[in-house]
Write a protein that holds these residues in place. Sequence first.
Motif, short mmCIF file in Angstrom:
data_model
loop_
_atom_site.label_atom_id
_atom_site.label_comp_id
_atom_site.label_asym_id
_atom_site.label_seq_id
_atom_site.Cartn_x
_atom_site.Cartn_y
_atom_site.Cartn_z
N VAL A 17 0.83 -1.21 0.00
CA VAL A 17 0.00 0.00 0.00
C VAL A 17 0.86 1.25 0.00
O VAL A 17 0.68 2.14 -0.84
CB VAL A 17 -0.96 0.00 1.21
N VAL A 18 1.79 1.36 0.94
CA VAL A 18 2.55 2.60 1.08
C VAL A 18 3.55 2.83 -0.05
O VAL A 18 4.01 3.96 -0.23
CB VAL A 18 3.25 2.70 2.45
N HIS A 27 2.80 1.75 -3.32
CA HIS A 27 2.09 1.60 -4.59
C HIS A 27 2.21 2.87 -5.43
O HIS A 27 1.96 3.97 -4.95
CB HIS A 27 0.61 1.28 -4.34
N ALA A 58 0.33 4.17 -7.65
CA ALA A 58 -0.90 4.95 -7.77
C ALA A 58 -1.11 5.88 -6.58
O ALA A 58 -1.89 6.84 -6.67
CB ALA A 58 -2.09 4.01 -7.92
N LEU A 59 -0.42 5.62 -5.48
CA LEU A 59 -0.56 6.45 -4.29
C LEU A 59 0.61 7.41 -4.09
O LEU A 59 0.69 8.10 -3.07
CB LEU A 59 -0.72 5.56 -3.05
N ASP A 98 1.36 10.29 -5.19
CA ASP A 98 1.04 11.72 -5.00
C ASP A 98 0.05 11.97 -3.88
O ASP A 98 -0.35 13.12 -3.66
CB ASP A 98 0.50 12.31 -6.31
N VAL A 99 -0.34 10.93 -3.16
CA VAL A 99 -1.27 11.10 -2.04
C VAL A 99 -0.50 11.73 -0.88
O VAL A 99 0.57 11.26 -0.50
CB VAL A 99 -1.88 9.74 -1.62
N SER A 116 -1.42 12.12 2.34
CA SER A 116 -1.46 11.39 3.61
C SER A 116 -2.40 10.20 3.51
O SER A 116 -3.36 10.23 2.75
CB SER A 116 -1.89 12.30 4.77
N LEU A 117 -2.10 9.18 4.26
CA LEU A 117 -2.96 8.01 4.40
C LEU A 117 -3.48 8.01 5.83
O LEU A 117 -2.71 8.24 6.77
CB LEU A 117 -2.18 6.71 4.15
#
Length: 61
Positions: free
Chosen positions: A5-6, A8, A10-11, A13-14, A16-17
């Motif tokens: 997850v951290v 990936h 696709a994430l 540019d995210v 914060s999770l």
Amino acid sequence: MLDAVVTHPALADVRSLELVCQPELFPFYARWGFTTEVGTSHLMRRTTDPRLGHSRSGSSS
């Protein structure tokens, strides 16, 4: 699974999770950079399941 997850793509540019967990798991999730320092954020819940907190059933508001 958290490694996937951290990291990936696709994430990437995210900013914060967010994670909800029990206090005894804080050290476990800290290994992936999660922190309890979340500023003024708070968790809120609305549920009719009495196992999860105060029930709204019967409330007039």
